[in-house]
Design a protein around this motif. Structure first.
Motif: not given
Length: 121
Positions: A68-77
């Motif tokens: 599993f890989t967790i990631s985030r896109d702060n521009a897309k919340n």
């Protein structure tokens, strides 16, 4: 008030992949650490993965590390959980959680409603 809405769950065969998404509103997303938890029938809710607000650090539960890989896109919340090489024991309701503090524990301040992931053998 912070709202979290998960999506992307479903039914998949063992060995397959799914990507969960969690859209966040109501507070500056970039100030929140994000996490995924899961709860299987008859079991306690357990930590899966977490990512710091800056995405500089991530933590994983041992059984999912490397799959599993967790990631985030702060521009897309939005925070994501890419799940590969799924196993039947990954079957659970997956919950998105948010908190100002980056941690593994269950004490997250904000929670989504959950999305079902079912892995068939």
């Amino acid at each position: 008030q912070v709202q979290l809405v998960e999506s992307g769950g479903g039914l998949v065969q063992a060995g397959g992949s799914l990507r969960l998404s969690c859209a966040v509103s109501g507070r500056a997303f970039s100030t929140l650490s994000m996490a995924w938890f899961r709860q299987a029938p008859g079991k306690e809710r357990e930590f899966v993965a977490a990512i710091a607000w800056s995405a500089s650090s991530a933590k994983y539960e041992d059984s999912v590390n490397g799959r599993f890989t967790i990631s985030r896109d702060n521009a897309k919340n939005t925070v994501y959980l890419q799940m590969n090489s799924l196993k039947p024991e990954d079957t659970a309701v997956y919950y998105c959680a948010a908190d100002p503090t980056f941690k593994r524990g269950i004490a997250y301040a904000y929670w989504g409603q959950g999305t079902q992931v079912t892995v068939s053998s």
